[in-house]
Every structure is written in C-alpha cells, then in structure tokens.
Write a protein that holds these residues in place. Structure first.
Motif, short mmCIF file in Angstrom:
data_model
loop_
_atom_site.label_atom_id
_atom_site.label_comp_id
_atom_site.label_asym_id
_atom_site.label_seq_id
_atom_site.Cartn_x
_atom_site.Cartn_y
_atom_site.Cartn_z
N SER A 164 -3.95 6.53 -3.90
CA SER A 164 -5.02 7.19 -2.52
C SER A 164 -6.48 7.20 -3.15
O SER A 164 -6.60 6.69 -4.18
CB SER A 164 -4.38 9.31 -3.03
N PRO A 165 -6.96 6.96 -2.44
CA PRO A 165 -8.64 7.00 -2.22
C PRO A 165 -9.27 8.01 -3.40
O PRO A 165 -9.82 8.30 -4.10
CB PRO A 165 -9.63 6.92 -1.03
N ARG B 4 -8.22 7.39 -7.06
CA ARG B 4 -8.89 7.41 -7.82
C ARG B 4 -10.07 7.13 -7.98
O ARG B 4 -11.10 6.82 -9.02
CB ARG B 4 -9.16 5.71 -6.29
N ARG B 5 -10.78 7.80 -7.20
CA ARG B 5 -12.24 8.62 -7.41
C ARG B 5 -12.06 9.57 -8.37
O ARG B 5 -12.97 8.88 -9.36
CB ARG B 5 -13.23 9.30 -6.22
N LYS B 6 -10.99 9.83 -8.71
CA LYS B 6 -10.70 11.11 -9.45
C LYS B 6 -10.84 10.74 -10.37
O LYS B 6 -11.27 11.03 -12.27
CB LYS B 6 -10.30 12.19 -9.28
N SER C 72 1.02 -0.98 -0.32
CA SER C 72 -0.51 0.15 0.07
C SER C 72 0.87 1.50 0.14
O SER C 72 0.56 2.34 -0.56
CB SER C 72 -0.80 -0.03 1.19
N LYS C 73 2.21 1.04 0.55
CA LYS C 73 3.06 2.15 1.06
C LYS C 73 3.78 2.37 -0.45
O LYS C 73 3.95 3.67 -0.97
CB LYS C 73 3.90 2.33 2.25
N MET C 74 3.77 1.53 -1.29
CA MET C 74 4.20 1.35 -2.06
C MET C 74 3.95 2.28 -3.21
O MET C 74 4.00 3.32 -4.12
CB MET C 74 5.61 0.07 -2.78
N LEU D 269 -8.98 0.56 -13.09
CA LEU D 269 -7.98 1.06 -11.74
C LEU D 269 -6.66 0.85 -12.63
O LEU D 269 -5.44 1.63 -11.96
CB LEU D 269 -8.39 0.58 -10.09
N VAL D 270 -6.46 -0.93 -12.23
CA VAL D 270 -4.80 -0.84 -12.73
C VAL D 270 -4.40 -0.49 -14.33
O VAL D 270 -3.25 0.25 -14.23
CB VAL D 270 -5.05 -2.85 -12.96
#
Length: 289
Positions: A34-35, A38-40, A24-26, A66-67
């Motif tokens: 970031s959330p 992702r949304r934008k 997650s940090k990577m 998303l990928v």
C-alpha cells in the motif's frame, strides 16, 4: 496447477510495460502493499541501513529497497537481512555482479538458459534451463553461474515479476558424467543461498523433465536441506507433455507439446547483460515506472 492453462486469451507477453490490476490486487492482498506501507517501510529500512556498519552511507535506490520490502511483506528487518546477504555475495563472489564481456548468445553451450517470451495467466515468468546443452569446455563454470544470476537479477527489476513470481522448467536430457562433478554440496549450497537468501524472488514451481541419475543425485544430496515449502515446489514429470497441465501451449516450446518454435530470447539476454553493467552496490531502478 494453474486453473487457466487452457485459457490462452489470458497469456501475457514477457514485456508488458504496465501493471495489470490483478497484479496490484495481488500485491496488496499477499504482500501488504500500500502507499502507506511503502512510505513507512522505506523510512524504517533506511534508518536500519544507516545504523548498520555494512550499509551505512550507501544511498540505495528506492526501487531496490522496495523489492526487498515487498518480498518480506514490509518487514524492514527481513529486508535488511536480504540486502546484507546480497552485499556479502558481492564481496565473496564479485564475478556474479559483472556482465559477460562477449556475445554468449552465439555459443550453443551458453544457450542453456532463457526466459520464455510469454507469461502464464497469473503473470508469472518461466525460466527454461536445458542442462544438456552445457559443455564446460566451451563456457567456464563462472560464466554458467553469471548467466543464471543475470537472468534472475534483471527479471527482478520488473514490478510485475516481483509480485507474480517465477516458474522454472529444468530439462535434464543429454546430461551425464560431464555434469555430475559440478554437483558438489558447496555449489548446491551457493545456489540455495543466492536463490533464497540473496534474491527477493517469489518462486512458484520447478518442473523437472527428462530426469536421469544427475537429477536423482542432485535431489538426493540437497533434499535433507530443503524446507517442506521448497520440496512442494518441485514437480517431477514422466513425460514433457505433462507440462501442459501447468502451462498453456503458447508458453511452451514445441518439444514440450507447446507451440513455440523460436523461444531463445537472444535480444532480451543481450540487453539484460548490458544492463547488468549498471548493477552497483546501490541497486538498480525498476525497468518501468
């Protein structure tokens, strides 16, 4: 070189079914994940898709979108380009998007490719390609290409692999004249196009062992078309034991100085082939939430 090659306590299994904190940090540090992004990113990409003649009206899976966004650090234009490349690939090479209608895991010539059962400590997966096993009298060239595509495409449904990426070990032992006629510029360009334009994959290292004239011919033909970044991924080893400088022994088969005596992932490959049947134009969901 992996700094933790001797730290076997950090070796991870291929299927871990959770996202480690360091992954997650990577994703946040290297891919702008970031959330909010992702949304934008989804909003912007879906707008672009709806405006594009090729993609208009297709209800893509969010995971699939998303990928591509992640791979392009949430640049929606870059994600759109990758998706368009994949859709064109489906038109021009539709066989790649079909599952293989027989049990290829029982055919020695089809056992040239497998994902290894353990991840390196950085979370990356390793795909082993033993080209000397290929006899195209026993499997078709189309099946050869299908297998390679299925492995990478289905591995990319794993959120850990999407971030941590891929390594490849290419073994050229027992290769020869029977292989060289398939090393055409057309085939090499297709490989390049699928790997770099169509698949949203992060490639870390390619390790070439037991090299011979086949490897030399392929690399000579293709080197002028490689970017400097791609060239730096390749590592040419005079001995398979040198792989231990990059991988813990637990990751490697015994013939390369490792500890794996049973490394062909037949069950995983069968499952991936079955799941590949569901790869529609909309894409697929991730393999775990």
């Amino acid at each position: 070189m992996n700094e933790n090659v001797n730290d076997t306590t950090k070796v991870l299994p291929l299927q871990i079914n959770y996202i480690p904190e360091f992954i997650s940090k990577m994703a946040e540090e290297e891919f702008n994940d970031s959330p909010e992004n992702r949304r934008k990113g989804l909003e912007e990409l879906k707008e672009l898709l709806n405006e594009d003649k090729m993609t208009k009206g297709i209800e893509f899976e969010d995971d699939f979108l998303l990928v591509y966004l992640l791979h392009n650090k949430f640049n929606a234009d870059g994600a759109l380009a990758g998706i368009r490349h994949l859709l064109n690939l489906r038109i021009n090479h539709s066989y790649l998007f079909r599952s293989i209608p027989f049990d290829f895991t029982t055919i020695p010539a089809a056992q040239f490719i497998t994902v290894l059962p353990y991840r390196r400590s950085d979370g990356s997966v390793t795909v082993l390609l033993e080209f000397g096993k290929i006899y195209l009298d026993d499997i078709s060239f189309e099946t050869f290409k299908q297998l390679a595509f299925i492995v990478y495409q289905q591995l990319l449904r794993d959120p850990v692999t999407q971030v941590a990426g891929f390594n490849a070990i290419q073994d050229y032992s027992n290769t020869g004249i029977r292989h060289i006629r398939y090393c055409t510029l057309q085939n090499l360009f297709l490989l390049h196009h699928v790997a770099l334009d169509c698949l949203p994959a992060r490639y870390l290292e390619v390790h070439c062992i037991n090299g011979n004239f086949l490897l030399s011919t392929m690399f000579t033909l293709f080197k002028p078309f490689m970017s400097e970044k791609i060239r730096k991924m390749f590592h040419f080893h005079s001995s398979p034991d040198e792989l231990l400088n990059y991988f813990p022994a637990e990751v490697l088969p015994v013939q390369y100085g490792g500890t794996l005596s049973d490394y062909y992932m037949a069950d995983w490959l069968k499952k991936a082939n079955k799941q590949h049947e569901d790869l529609t134009v909309k894409g697929q969901k991730n393999i775990f939430p």
